[in-house]
Design a protein around this motif. Structure first.
Motif, PDB file in Angstrom:
ATOM      1  N   LEU A 170     -22.837  -6.723 -26.267  1.00 37.27           N
ATOM      2  CA  LEU A 170     -22.798  -7.246 -28.162  1.00 37.27           C
ATOM      3  C   LEU A 170     -22.382  -8.976 -27.871  1.00 37.27           C
ATOM      4  O   LEU A 170     -22.687  -9.271 -28.737  1.00 37.27           O
ATOM      5  CB  LEU A 170     -21.036  -6.812 -28.151  1.00 37.27           C
ATOM      6  CG  LEU A 170     -21.131  -5.257 -28.697  1.00 37.27           C
ATOM      7  CD1 LEU A 170     -19.988  -5.121 -28.984  1.00 37.27           C
ATOM      8  CD2 LEU A 170     -22.025  -4.879 -29.282  1.00 37.27           C
ATOM      9  N   ARG A 183     -17.837 -13.589 -34.179  1.00 39.79           N
ATOM     10  CA  ARG A 183     -17.711 -12.266 -34.833  1.00 39.79           C
ATOM     11  C   ARG A 183     -17.245 -11.282 -34.105  1.00 39.79           C
ATOM     12  O   ARG A 183     -16.536 -10.648 -34.943  1.00 39.79           O
ATOM     13  CB  ARG A 183     -19.431 -12.095 -34.795  1.00 39.79           C
ATOM     14  CG  ARG A 183     -20.351 -12.613 -36.554  1.00 39.79           C
ATOM     15  CD  ARG A 183     -21.448 -12.424 -36.526  1.00 39.79           C
ATOM     16  NE  ARG A 183     -22.304 -11.683 -35.211  1.00 39.79           N
ATOM     17  CZ  ARG A 183     -22.771 -12.313 -34.373  1.00 39.79           C
ATOM     18  NH1 ARG A 183     -23.440 -13.139 -34.665  1.00 39.79           N
ATOM     19  NH2 ARG A 183     -23.986 -11.788 -33.551  1.00 39.79           N
ATOM     20  N   THR A 184     -17.485 -10.877 -32.664  1.00 38.69           N
ATOM     21  CA  THR A 184     -16.357  -9.765 -32.409  1.00 38.69           C
ATOM     22  C   THR A 184     -15.626  -9.895 -32.290  1.00 38.69           C
ATOM     23  O   THR A 184     -14.760  -8.982 -32.277  1.00 38.69           O
ATOM     24  CB  THR A 184     -18.505  -9.596 -31.006  1.00 38.69           C
ATOM     25  OG1 THR A 184     -19.079  -9.663 -31.063  1.00 38.69           O
ATOM     26  CG2 THR A 184     -17.465  -8.110 -31.018  1.00 38.69           C
TER      27      THR A 184
END
Length: 422
Positions: A170, A183-184
């Protein structure tokens, strides 16, 4: 006059002293496991690790330490066989505490990350089998505990492997790894807050007067997870992009974002450890207090007095502050090279496994769990990333722990029997 009535106060004083000594050993040896990944990955300093551990180990011990304590004090030796000789249970629990504490002192001095759970369970089985008879040991329960020592590192290693692979996919393989990390990472922070809150609320708070339904626990855990995520996002936004020569993909910046996450996983691991391993120190202590206060009646279902969990939490903190640095070095840098992203995967996997075990009352080995998780992260990078010599030393110290705890406990059991009679 019974032996319990005659020497009751002495037994309680000895139990408190030995319990504190044992908790000190847990702090010196096992808390280092909880903090080793965070310090080894350079996400936090030793000083910060000690402050985090002081707060969250104590909270874990006090808020969520009751379930496992019940297993340690009444689930290994069958109390029904001691109805006529309750003083033998007192001798045995005192012996187990002193034996396990001495072995932890030796291991901590050598820098070996041994299992405090192995130490105390081995000691209780040792005095039970030799001092009371083989039939006094609840071998079924011992078998379940022993199987968890194999199962917990495998589970933690698998979870760590999957987590680290998800991080690679990711974030590190994204077109802009830094943006992907920003974001993650909040989702990972939410996962940390939710898992620890959920298990604590569903299992751990009855002895402080809070008994939530599953639905209430779920809603509160989501709320706590969101609050913790909010704090994480504020800290994450302070991480600014820095361009460095030789870092064309910006991986240094990604690791700095994971450094924020490691603060949360360090707190989770310290809380998880306190909730499971305080039982190793206060389980036998609670058993002695219960027998003395009821003048020989053995009641394994009696609630653990609140001050006993505080004594255990305090001992853990003192052990870490005074002697924890040696084992931190072994776990943090000895097994495989850790960065914040790798340390995160290992710590969250271990914390999740330990907190789940605390919820079910299983005294698993935090050491085995965390070492398993670190191995899982190392394997995700390939066998060459692992230091097999250090791993061999750790496994050897694990194998010695059970017989060492049992042998010392048997010796002390007969010593107490000779001093007090019976």
């Amino acid at each position: 006059m019974s032996i319990i009535a005659q020497h009751g106060e002495i037994f309680i004083i000895l139990a408190c002293l030995f319990g504190f000594f044992m908790a000190w050993g847990v702090g010196a040896n096992d808390v280092a496991n909880a903090m080793g990944t965070s310090v080894g990955s350079k996400a936090i300093t030793i000083k910060q690790a000690i402050i985090i551990a002081v707060i969250f180990e104590f909270l874990g011990a006090w808020l969520a330490g009751g379930e496992v304590t019940a297993t340690i004090r009444g689930g290994i030796v069958d109390p029904d066989l001691l109805r006529n000789d309750p003083h033998l249970l007192v001798y045995g629990m005192l012996s187990a505490l002193l034996a396990a504490a001495i072995w932890l002192l030796i291991a901590s001095a050598k820098g070996w990350p041994v299992s405090t759970t192995h130490s105390i369970v081995g000691a209780i089985v040792g005095f039970g089998a030799v001092g009371l008879g083989v039939e006094a040991v609840a071998w079924g329960q011992v078998g379940i505990i022993a199987s968890s020592w194999l199962f917990s590192p495998l589970l933690a290693g698998s979870v760590a492997f999957i987590l680290f692979k998800s991080v690679q996919h990711l974030i590190f393989e994204a077109r802009d790894p830094f943006a992907a990390a920003k974001r993650t990472v909040p989702f990972y922070i939410f996962l940390v807050g939710f898992v620890v809150s959920m298990v604590t609320l569903t299992k751990g708070l009855t002895h402080v007067g809070l008994d939530f339904t599953f639905a209430q626990s779920f809603m509160l855990s989501v709320a706590l997870g969101l609050v913790i995520t909010g704090i994480g996002i504020v800290l994450e936004n302070r991480v600014k992009v820095e361009r460095r020569a030789g870092d064309q993909f910006g991986y240094d910046n990604v690791e700095r974002v994971f450094g924020v996450l490691m603060i949360f996983t360090a707190c989770a691991m310290a809380f998880a450890h306190g909730s499971n391993d305080v039982a190793n120190a206060v389980g036998p202590l609670a058993a002695v207090i219960s027998v003395v206060h009821s003048d020989g009646m053995i009641d394994t279902s009696a609630l653990v007095p609140w001050w006993v969990l505080i004594l255990g939490g305090g001992g853990i903190v003192v052990g870490l502050v005074t002697y924890g640095h040696k084992v931190i070095a072994t776990v943090g840098t000895g097994i495989t090279e850790l960065t914040p992203s790798r340390g995160f995967a290992a710590t969250l996997a271990a914390a999740t496994t330990v907190v789940l075990a605390s919820g079910t009352g299983l005294p698993i080995s935090t050491t085995h769990t965390l070492v398993g998780a670190v191995l899982g992260v190392g394997l995700a990078r390939g066998m060459a990333a692992l230091n097999m010599r250090v791993i061999g030393t750790i496994v050897m110290s694990w194998l010695i722990t059970l017989p060492a705890g049992a042998g010392l406990a048997i010796m002390f059991f007969f010593l107490f029997k000779a001093i007090f009679g019976g």
